[in-house]
Design an enzyme around this catalytic site. Structure first.
Site, PDB file in Angstrom:
ATOM      1  CE1 TYR A 259     -14.659  13.820 -15.325  1.00 19.45           C
ATOM      2  CE2 TYR A 259     -13.657  13.815 -13.165  1.00 19.45           C
ATOM      3  CZ  TYR A 259     -14.473  13.224 -14.108  1.00 19.45           C
ATOM      4  OH  TYR A 259     -15.108  12.051 -13.824  1.00 19.45           O
TER       5      TYR A 259
ATOM      6  CE  LYS B 116     -10.442  10.060 -18.835  1.00 23.31           C
ATOM      7  NZ  LYS B 116     -10.431  10.174 -17.420  1.00 23.31           N
TER       8      LYS B 116
ATOM      9  CG  ASP C  65      -6.230  17.618 -14.684  1.00 22.57           C
ATOM     10  OD1 ASP C  65      -5.547  17.013 -15.533  1.00 22.57           O
ATOM     11  OD2 ASP C  65      -7.334  17.212 -14.279  1.00 22.57           O
TER      12      ASP C  65
ATOM     13  NE  ARG D  66      -2.217   1.995   3.325  1.00 26.70           N
ATOM     14  CZ  ARG D  66      -2.049   1.608   4.583  1.00 26.70           C
ATOM     15  NH1 ARG D  66      -2.530   0.446   4.983  1.00 26.70           N
ATOM     16  NH2 ARG D  66      -1.403   2.345   5.453  1.00 26.70           N
TER      17      ARG D  66
HETATM   18  N1  PLP Z   1      -9.015  15.263 -14.860  1.00 21.14           N
HETATM   19  C1  PLP Z   1      -9.569  15.282 -16.076  1.00 21.14           C
HETATM   20  C2  PLP Z   1      -9.238  16.400 -17.017  1.00 21.14           C
HETATM   21  C3  PLP Z   1     -10.465  14.268 -16.470  1.00 21.14           C
HETATM   22  O1  PLP Z   1     -11.015  14.305 -17.693  1.00 21.14           O
HETATM   23  C4  PLP Z   1     -10.763  13.230 -15.555  1.00 21.14           C
HETATM   24  C5  PLP Z   1     -11.703  12.134 -15.904  1.00 21.14           C
HETATM   25  O2  PLP Z   1     -12.342  12.153 -16.934  1.00 21.14           O
HETATM   26  C6  PLP Z   1     -10.176  13.261 -14.279  1.00 21.14           C
HETATM   27  C7  PLP Z   1      -9.293  14.277 -13.967  1.00 21.14           C
HETATM   28  C8  PLP Z   1     -10.471  12.183 -13.259  1.00 21.14           C
HETATM   29  O3  PLP Z   1      -9.703  11.059 -13.536  1.00 21.14           O
HETATM   30  P1  PLP Z   1     -10.140   9.538 -13.186  1.00 21.14           P
HETATM   31  O4  PLP Z   1     -11.400   9.261 -13.925  1.00 21.14           O
HETATM   32  O5  PLP Z   1      -8.960   8.736 -13.623  1.00 21.14           O
HETATM   33  O6  PLP Z   1     -10.332   9.504 -11.691  1.00 21.14           O
END
Ligand code: PLP
Length: 398
Positions: free
Chosen positions: A114, A211, A186, A61
């Site tokens: 997001y 992604k 991000d 972990r």
């Molecule tokens: N950041 C962005 C720009 C996203 O598009 C997403 C999910 O679509 C996330 C964060 C969240 O990631 P996860 O679905 O891997 O938790």
């Protein structure tokens, strides 16, 4: 060891692993370390690891060889000191934020994010006494106005989901730092191939590894990349909250990263061609892609992004409303409706019904996300096969 049960319980006992140290052969690629814990011959060895007197693994972990290996690749990709991987992008983002804020602190964020992250910032953090101000970061004076003495963090996305906004990252980082705040970004939509925000002053760069980093729609994961000091703080939260990426997913992610450059380069080229095609269509109201010279984000993106690439993601407002957008989605041939992105196949998503589903009609309007907006993720197929799929679908609403 007389009993079969005992003999089987101890079969191997890590002997092949120990023997490998003396062989002249090493695995060409790292094996998957499917072990939840590591075994020791004495108490002192574990003490040494906990006290930092020696390296080593104790309990998976915390970390394991597969997380460490993929973290090294990610830090190298972004030119950062250190990196960590998580069980999802949400875990990466939330635990990174938690590692630097406490009750009474304040965050400034761009509004178009997001949906899950927007929900966390807007609704969840409030419960822990952290306030968030959302403001349009195109105009740096908005950030100046929103920052307070207790502002600990400025947060945004390199290419926003789903409007593909690109802000002046160096200016945001500088303004945050001038006021004693940190700057987290991000970088999911850009990937380290298109942008490396560390070099523009970002303190932590966050990813949904689900992604582009994973890139084959077969794993869920996240990553944080930054200085040794900040990553050490995030690591404490990662261990405490138990959001470590598993061995199999870490291994898959390591494998995927080897082709990241090839995939994102082709996806970016295809996205530009799709954006140009949609821009010329009489049934498309507006296209959002930083690679289009007509867009307001183009100049800053061209300055900040690598290799003349603008990423594989774009959005388009279809003329009409929900009925027209739905018809297009339902007639896209091999372009499937996939509420995620960045796989090897071109796909379409419908933000108002998926990633921004939690937004009210008013919030969608305020954020500039139309009910007829579709988001495309360019794949690695031949562009001459992709465009006819789009052409046929758009013809259905003409
Ligand atoms: N950041 C962005 C720009 C996203 O598009 C997403 C999910 O679509 C996330 C964060 C969240 O990631 P996860 O679905 O891997 O938790």
């Amino acid at each position: 060891m007389s009993s079969v049960a005992t003999r089987l319980a101890h079969a191997g006992d890590g002997q092949p692993e120990k023997a490998l140290r003396d062989f002249n052969s090493v695995p060409e690629v790292q094996p998957v370390y499917m072990t939840s814990v590591f075994a020791f011959d004495d108490v002192a060895s574990v003490d040494d690891i906990y006290e930092g007197r020696s390296g080593g693994y104790v309990y998976s972990r915390m970390r394991h060889p597969n997380t460490d290996s993929v973290s090294l690749s990610l830090a190298a990709a972004d030119g950062a000191e250190d990196a960590l991987v998580f069980s999802s992008g949400m875990a990466a983002i939330i635990l990174s934020i938690i590692s630097v804020v406490k009750a009474g602190d304040h965050i400034v964020s761009s509004p178009v994010l997001y949906g899950g992250v927007r929900d966390y910032l807007e609704n969840e953090l409030k419960r822990f006494g952290v306030e968030v101000t959302f403001t349009d970061l195109y105009d740096i004076s908005n950030l100046e106005k929103a920052i307070r003495p207790n502002t600990r963090l400025v947060y945004t996305e390199t290419i926003s989901n789903p409007l593909m906004e690109v802000f002046d990252i160096p200016e945001l980082a500088k303004t945050a730092h001038d006021h004693g705040a940190l700057f987290f970004i991000d970088n999911t939509f850009a990937s380290p191939i298109v942008a490396n925000p560390i070099k523009y002053g970002a303190d932590l760069v966050l990813y949904s590894a689900t992604k582009y980093l994973g890139g084959h729609s077969d794993l869920v994961g996240g990553a944080a990349v930054g200085s040794k000091e900040l990553i050490a703080g995030v690591r404490k939260k990662l261990t405490l909250y138990g959001a470590t990426l598993g061995a199999a997913e870490s291994w898959l992610l390591s494998r995927s990263l080897r082709t990241l450059d090839l995939r994102v380069t082709k996806q970016s080229q295809n996205a530009l061609a799709i954006a140009r095609f949609l821009e010329a269509s009489p049934v498309v109201e507006r296209v959002y892609y930083p690679g289009l010279e007509s867009g307001r984000d183009h100049a800053v993106a061209a300055k900040l992004f690598n290799k003349g690439l603008f990423g594989g993601m774009l959005s388009a407002d279809i003329k009409g409303g929900e009925a027209e957008a739905t018809k297009v989605v339902n007639n896209l041939g091999f372009i499937k409706y996939v509420p995620s992105l960045a796989g090897t196949s071109t796909s379409v998503s419908y933000p108002a019904k998926t990633s921004q589903r939690g937004f009210s009609a008013e919030e969608l309007k305020k954020a500039g996300i139309s009910i007829a907006q579709l988001r495309f993720s360019a794949g690695i197929e031949d562009i001459d096969d992709i465009l006819p799929q789009l052409e046929d679908a758009l013809k259905t609403i003409r």
